[in-house]
Design an enzyme around this catalytic site. Structure first.
Site, short mmCIF file in Angstrom:
data_model
loop_
_atom_site.label_atom_id
_atom_site.label_comp_id
_atom_site.label_asym_id
_atom_site.label_seq_id
_atom_site.Cartn_x
_atom_site.Cartn_y
_atom_site.Cartn_z
N GLU A 333 -1.20 -110.51 -17.14
CA GLU A 333 -0.37 -111.05 -16.06
C GLU A 333 0.83 -110.16 -15.75
OE1 GLU A 333 0.17 -114.78 -17.94
OE2 GLU A 333 -1.76 -115.57 -17.28
N ASP A 357 -0.03 -116.63 -25.51
CA ASP A 357 0.77 -117.72 -24.97
C ASP A 357 1.38 -118.48 -26.15
OD1 ASP A 357 0.14 -117.27 -22.34
OD2 ASP A 357 -1.05 -119.10 -22.07
N HIS A 520 5.29 -116.41 -23.25
CA HIS A 520 4.47 -115.43 -23.93
C HIS A 520 5.18 -114.88 -25.16
CE1 HIS A 520 2.30 -114.38 -19.89
NE2 HIS A 520 1.69 -115.37 -20.53
#
Length: 582
Positions: A333, A357, A520
């Site tokens: 991401e 995550d 994260h």
């Protein structure tokens, strides 16, 4: 000759001739040789090559010899400076004055000559000139004839050198942003001033359509693609398809071809590929000199095309179809801040890094309520969409058979085979990834020491680092299944318990989760929090949260002038000295 960053050893000496200097020449130079030998025997670069030390041609008794040493270091690509001495020397005349060079001084603890006096004088000079340096001083007194390096000095020397080499290695390299901001994630907003002023790095950008262009125009090594696709078919078995309408075989075959090509293309974007020049693509062959990168993926790519999970997972691992190799750093991401921590972990350890995550805190009561099993403590579910390095499965083993993540140069074919066997690749969850693809799925072995870390940027402060050392835990198979099925079961899982102190953010596991600054994190194998603290202080990045024992905190000597509360002094010192390259 290799052009990798080297460590420079500066033997400083009392410049008075007619007896004093002459009596000290051998002892001083022997200190330099001992330090160089020890460092070269114990450190490697992230690419696996051994670290090389460069010693000044002569001892340094004054400014002229210091200047000649500096010239040699520039010619030899020295990026880290370690001064050694057993005696009094002339402080400001002999210290290293390069403002961007991480620097330390080892002052010999002996009674014959005042090495400690010079060390103190030099630290005062560094502080007054605004050039923070690390002080290395053994706890026990040594005899003048003793050429050994005490264990406490060894520990600080290696910690300084690991961090210093990381600083010097990243300088001048690029972070390659492939795409832009993913789903409004703050870390995806690439902060150029952070990279340039704190890390000394460039920022490079390509749109995700560059990957599509190379796919459509077939700008990749076609022979390698056939090898890679065959390897993927043989070593990457598909997992369960959880989609309400399973993907058909034709679609899955197309997706496999695409994700393998994406892996090659992103690697080429980062580091270049001379094969492309042979194909007539000279510009593309050069790459972007990227030490780290990030792929936006969601949603502009993944709503239409196969996701980047396979590409990220394989590039972040220490092996692929070409065999065992240095892991790359590709942030999911395009979370550039997590990418920086992946880069930190790799530079310090040579290991693959696991992107996660920080998904769920499970209390003992919650686990018991849903599974009838009560764990020894609460834990955190670390899971991401399948891009974690396959090394994170913990299937590699050390000499005693314990699960580990190894530096890539220690990996064996058996290690890689076991990591691949422990991983399956379920078709992507179409609700998340409308364009298809595959996500890796593995479960991290229990009882592995990990360091969880992350940088966040705070308006008014700048970058701030968080660190939580702890270990993975292994749940009973049926309990893991119950908990894992409650989220997306196609993704890799690490059950993590931080080491608690009973205070502040480490009062309990819930407090660690509650104080974490973003969605994260990175987990690095081993307890490397002390190395991260040292590295952060070199870059002037304060640490807001950590559970490293005070005895293991090693920062520049000048930090002690900013109060006695270690975290408060860290913030004040970093603010005072400012970003390393600002």
């Amino acid at each position: 000759m290799s052009n990798l960053v080297k460590i420079g050893i500066r033997p400083t000496i009392d410049g008075r001739r007619m007896g004093v200097r002459e009596a000290l020449e051998d002892q001083t130079m022997n200190m330099a040789k001992s330090a160089a030998k020890f460092i070269e025997e114990n450190l490697r670069h992230p690419n696996g090559e051994k670290v090389e030390c460069v010693i000044a041609d002569t001892t340094i008794g004054g400014v002229a010899e210091a200047a000649r040493c500096g010239e040699k270091f520039r010619r030899e690509n020295v990026g880290v400076s370690l001064t050694v001495t057993p005696c009094w020397c002339y402080g400001t005349e002999t210290i290293d004055m390069d403002p961007h060079m991480p620097k330390a001084i080892w002052g010999f603890n002996g009674t014959e000559r005042p090495g400690a006096v010079y060390l103190a004088a030099a630290m005062a000079a560094h502080a007054q000139l605004g050039l923070p340096a690390f002080s290395i001083y053994g706890e026990e007194v040594q005899d003048a004839s003793d050429t050994s390096i005490p264990s406490d000095v060894q520990e600080k020397m290696l910690r300084f050198c690991r961090a210093g080499l990381s600083v010097a290695t990243m300088r001048g390299k690029s972070y390659l942003s492939i795409g832009s901001v993913s789903m409004g994630i703050a870390g995806s907003i690439v902060d150029q001033s952070f990279f340039q002023e704190y890390l000394g790095m460039r920022n490079e950008y390509v749109d995700m359509t560059e990957i599509k262009r190379r796919l459509d125009r077939e700008i990749y090594d076609h022979e390698e693609f056939e090898i890679a696709l065959s390897w993927a078919k043989e070593n990457c078995p598909e997992g369960k398809d959880y989609n309400k309408q399973p993907l058909d075989e034709v679609r899955k075959q197309q997706d496999w071809e695409t994700v393998v090509k994406m892996t090659m293309i992103v690697r080429d974007l980062m580091q270049g590929n001379p094969k492309l020049a042979e194909m007539g693509y000279g510009e593309e062959a050069l790459g972007h000199n990227a030490i780290a990168s990030g792929f936006q993926g969601q949603r502009h790519w993944t709503d239409h095309l196969p996701n980047g999970d396979f590409m990220e997972a394989i590039l972040n691992s220490s092996f692929d179809w070409n065999g065992i190799r240095e892991p790359h750093v590709v942030a999911t991401e395009n979370d550039s801040l997590n990418g920086v921590n992946m880069m930190f972990g790799k530079l310090l350890t040579g290991q693959s890094q696991v992107f996660c995550d920080v998904r769920t805190y499970w209390s003992q009561d919650s686990v018991e309520r849903v599974s009838d099993y009560r764990p020894a403590s609460g834990f955190i579910h670390l899971v991401n969409s399948g891009s974690a390095a396959l090394d994170g499965s913990g299937e590699a083993r050390d000499a005693s058979g314990k699960p580990v993540i190894k530096p890539f140069w220690d990996m064996t074919q058996d290690d890689t085979a076991k990591c691949l066997e422990a991983t399956c690749w379920p078709p992507a969850d179409i609700e998340y990834f409308r364009g298809g693809g595959f996500s890796s799925n593995f479960l991290t072995k229990g009882e592995m020491p990990f360091t969880m870390h992350r940088i966040n940027i705070i308006k008014g402060i700048g970058p701030v680092l968080q660190i939580a050392e702890g270990h993975s835990v292994e749940l009973p198979t049926e309990v893991h299944g119950i908990l894992n099925e409650r989220t997306n079961p196609t993704w890799p899982t690490t059950w993590f318990v931080p080491r608690l102190t009973g205070e502040g953010a480490f009062k309990d596991v819930y407090s660690v989760m509650a104080n974490w600054g973003a969605n994260h994190c990175v987990i690095t194998y081993g307890h490397v929090g002390s190395d991260l603290l040292t590295l952060a202080s070199m870059l002037r990045i304060p640490v807001s949260m950590h559970n490293v024992d005070d005895s293991q905190v090693f920062r520049p000597h000048a930090w002690s002038a900013f109060g006695q509360d270690k975290e408060g002094q860290d913030f004040r010192a970093c603010q005072n000295f400012n970003a390393l390259y600002k």
